[in-house]
Design an enzyme around this catalytic site. Structure first.
Site, short mmCIF file in Angstrom:
data_model
loop_
_atom_site.label_atom_id
_atom_site.label_comp_id
_atom_site.label_asym_id
_atom_site.label_seq_id
_atom_site.Cartn_x
_atom_site.Cartn_y
_atom_site.Cartn_z
N LYS A 17 0.78 -0.92 0.23
CA LYS A 17 -0.02 -0.05 0.04
C LYS A 17 0.46 1.71 0.39
O LYS A 17 1.46 1.18 0.76
CB LYS A 17 -1.48 0.34 1.31
CG LYS A 17 -2.03 1.24 1.32
CD LYS A 17 -2.73 0.96 2.85
CE LYS A 17 -4.03 2.24 2.72
NZ LYS A 17 -5.03 1.96 3.82
N SER A 42 -10.12 2.07 2.73
CA SER A 42 -9.10 3.11 2.04
C SER A 42 -7.58 1.81 0.95
O SER A 42 -7.78 2.36 0.18
CB SER A 42 -8.09 3.54 2.91
OG SER A 42 -7.41 2.97 3.96
N SER A 98 -9.87 -0.67 6.58
CA SER A 98 -9.36 -0.34 5.51
C SER A 98 -8.82 -1.79 5.57
O SER A 98 -8.31 -1.66 3.24
CB SER A 98 -8.87 0.70 5.23
OG SER A 98 -9.20 1.91 5.58
N1 GLN Z 1 -13.50 4.08 6.22
C1 GLN Z 1 -12.27 4.06 7.86
C2 GLN Z 1 -12.21 5.71 7.64
O1 GLN Z 1 -12.59 5.88 6.37
C3 GLN Z 1 -11.72 3.35 7.95
C4 GLN Z 1 -10.48 3.86 6.93
C5 GLN Z 1 -8.87 3.18 7.34
O2 GLN Z 1 -9.22 2.52 7.94
N2 GLN Z 1 -8.32 3.62 7.06
O3 GLN Z 1 -11.42 6.28 8.23
#
Ligand code: GLN
Length: 486
Positions: free
Chosen positions: A79, A154, A178
């Site tokens: 990532k 994400s 994410s």
């Molecule tokens: N979807 C969640 C957010 O927008 C989780 C993001 C993540 O785990 N990096 O914060």
């Protein structure tokens, strides 16, 4: 076997046994990437030359009969918020669009020490904020099962490369879901480890008390194998755990769930849960019983409140973490400005996307005097209660079972204008980060339309072995296809 169908485990074994070389594998994989990635758009950066070079080093070792690492010659995608020495690390933000780190994150060092081959950096929501990978400043990654749909987020790029067969395994990061949510959307396995098990050194910070790095794979075995390599204490990360844990995760995969006590909180069946996902979860509960596990309904009343607590705490931490992007120290700098203050304001106006700005404002507001008690402090109190409820439930049960996401992979653009709806997609995942416990998303089937469905297996602190054991047994039983593009 074709490269797209191969697991990391099979590649490693094949290289050890001299069936093929790492160079052959890497070259085949890049051919496939060039054919498939233009459609999926999951990679921000590819490092073909470096990858072939590392592969050749492993092949030399094999030739000379030297001792091989645990990841010998296996390609892995990373990532783009995990720092890689000499390779661009953008966080999918204009702010870090040209940033080339002068060092490796600890997880990268560990992978390299075990002879892994880094093949590229994957797309994500900017600074890991989002649930669809639509917040990337560069491109929109497609769901490999249906290009009209999002891959989740994400870590959408890291999930999509595995499902599309353009990387056998990958790393993502999980602050509120994410890894698990995109794993569910793309029909692959994704694990968020216990907070503190994996070093965060070199992971670009979003919300430091929640962030964890973890693996994606087509199989539970591949996730276990990756976890073995990346876990462990690191003096470079002050929140890294010193607890002595057995990290021989592969040895936990014995195919049995006999006698395991599994709790399913009734709150997880609340309104808003898609009917097909609900039916899948019930099917899995039945399967587990047949396989000899004890499955019971339980209760965790805090479930819904977790979401507000998460968005306050994560945004508060983000607003503080992201203040380093000021146009002076590193990263993007605006061209026109009149003063130092103006330089910072202009840089941030141009460098950050909409969602990142929204979180910084929300976090700054929650931390400002006069509002601190009403928001931040209350969110912290809730967090304490969430931790307590998880602890209590996980003293009664070995594992907790839940859906990973309340919804199926949605259409690209469907939720991007409505942040509240997007945040609701995280209802089953955020509490796990607030509690710091580990959880894995396992593919458990498909909707009538052919969209992947994932279930979440949650364990106690440092209970990764238990989770992996149950997931492995279920995976063998359910036999779900994890390769979207053949
Ligand atoms: N979807 C969640 C957010 O927008 C989780 C993001 C993540 O785990 N990096 O914060």
């Amino acid at each position: 076997m074709e490269i797209q169908a191969m697991t990391a485990f099979e590649i490693k074994k094949g290289i050890e046994e001299g069936k093929f070389t790492s160079e052959e594998i890497v070259k085949k994989l890049f051919e496939r990437i060039k054919e498939v990635d233009p459609k999926v758009e999951a990679y921000i950066t590819l490092c073909e030359e470096e990858a072939i070079k590392s592969a050749k080093v492993v092949d030399e070792k094999v030739k000379n009969g030297e001792k091989l690492g645990k990841f010998a010659g296996v390609p892995i995608a990373i990532k783009d918020n995990i720092c890689t020495d000499g390779i661009k690390t953008t966080c999918a933000s204009k702010m870090l669009g040209d940033f080339i780190p002068p060092y490796d994150a600890t997880v990268i060092k560990k992978l390299k020490a075990e002879d892994a081959v880094i093949i590229g950096k994957t797309n994500m929501d900017e600074f890991a904020m989002g649930s669809s990978t639509e917040n990337s400043a560069f491109m929109k990654t497609k769901n490999p099962w249906d290009f009209k749909r999002v891959p989740g987020g994400s870590s959408g790029g890291s999930a999509a490369v595995v499902a599309a067969g353009i990387a056998p395994v990958s790393l993502g990061s999980d602050t509120g879901g994410s890894i698990r949510q995109p794993a569910a959307f793309c029909g692959v396995v994704g694990l968020k480890p216990t907070y503190g098990l994996i070093s965060r050194f070199g992971l670009v910070a979003f919300a430091s008390s929640l962030d964890q790095i973890g693996p994606f794979g087509k199989t539970v075995e591949d996730c276990a194998m990756t976890l073995e390599v990346i876990s462990g204490y690191d003096k470079m990360d002050s929140t890294s755990s010193r607890k002595e844990v057995e990290t021989d995760y592969l040895s936990a995969l014995d195919g049995s769930v006999k006698g395991l006590k599994i709790g399913v909180p009734k709150e997880f069946f609340g309104k808003g849960l898609n009917e097909e996902i609900k039916a899948s979860l019930e099917k899995v509960m039945g399967k587990l019983k047949e396989m000899g596990a004890i499955v019971e309904e339980t209760t965790m009343p805090i479930t819904e409140e977790g979401l507000s607590s998460y968005y306050i705490i994560s945004s508060a931490e983000a607003s503080s973490n992201l203040d380093r992007y000021d146009g002076i120290r590193y990263g993007y700098r605006a061209k026109d400005y009149e003063s130092v203050d103006d330089l910072m304001a202009q840089t941030r106006t141009e460098g950050f996307g909409k969602e990142v700005k929204r979180r910084i404002m929300l976090g700054t507001y929650a931390l400002s005097s006069g509002y601190y008690d009403a928001y931040y402090n209350r969110a912290q109190k809730l967090r304490k209660e969430i931790r307590r409820q998880f602890k209590e439930t996980l003293e009664k049960y070995d594992l907790i079972l839940s859906p990973t996401s309340p919804v199926l992979p949605f259409l690209s653009g469907e939720k991007s204008e409505n942040p509240m709806e997007m945040y609701l997609a995280d209802i089953y995942t955020v509490n796990i980060n607030l509690a710091g416990v580990p959880a894995l998303s396992l593919p458990c089937g498909f909707s009538k339309e052919g969209l992947p469905i994932g279930i979440q297996i949650i364990g106690p602190h440092f209970g990764e072995k238990k989770i992996l054991k149950a997931a492995y047994a279920l995976e063998k039983e359910l036999k779900v296809d994890t390769l979207a593009i053949k």
